[in-house]
Design a protein around this motif. Structure first.
Motif, PDB file in Angstrom:
ATOM      1  N   VAL A  18     -26.513 -39.604  17.051  1.00  0.00           N
ATOM      2  CA  VAL A  18     -25.146 -39.140  17.328  1.00  0.00           C
ATOM      3  C   VAL A  18     -24.143 -40.260  17.085  1.00  0.00           C
ATOM      4  N   ALA A  19     -24.473 -41.481  17.504  1.00  0.00           N
ATOM      5  CA  ALA A  19     -23.573 -42.615  17.276  1.00  0.00           C
ATOM      6  C   ALA A  19     -23.421 -42.894  15.783  1.00  0.00           C
ATOM      7  N   LEU A  21     -23.704 -40.656  13.321  1.00  0.00           N
ATOM      8  CA  LEU A  21     -22.871 -39.593  12.742  1.00  0.00           C
ATOM      9  C   LEU A  21     -21.397 -39.792  13.076  1.00  0.00           C
ATOM     10  N   LEU A  22     -21.118 -40.218  14.288  1.00  0.00           N
ATOM     11  CA  LEU A  22     -19.727 -40.482  14.664  1.00  0.00           C
ATOM     12  C   LEU A  22     -19.157 -41.657  13.872  1.00  0.00           C
ATOM     13  N   GLY A  25     -18.447 -40.444  10.391  1.00  0.00           N
ATOM     14  CA  GLY A  25     -17.283 -39.557  10.418  1.00  0.00           C
ATOM     15  C   GLY A  25     -15.978 -40.304  10.613  1.00  0.00           C
ATOM     16  N   ALA A  26     -16.005 -41.360  11.414  1.00  0.00           N
ATOM     17  CA  ALA A  26     -14.782 -42.128  11.666  1.00  0.00           C
ATOM     18  C   ALA A  26     -14.446 -43.035  10.494  1.00  0.00           C
TER      19      ALA A  26
END
Length: 48
Positions: A18-19, A21-22, A25-26
């Motif tokens: 999850v980290a 992917l974030l 994305g950022a």
């Protein structure tokens, strides 16, 4: 904390995914521009 170490490892792996992917994305990777290639008409097979 956890009675099962496998559950702890699974939670850590999910948190890392999850980290990641974030972060992607950022801060998306840069895209290099490429020239557009034009299609040249083929006059060889046309009737005269």
């Amino acid at each position: 904390m956890f009675r099962r170490p496998v559950l702890l490892i699974a939670v850590i792996l999910v948190a890392l995914v999850v980290a990641g992917l974030l972060a992607v994305g950022a801060f998306p990777p840069a895209v290099s521009p490429q020239p557009v290639e034009r299609v040249v008409p083929n006059d060889r097979f046309q009737t005269r």
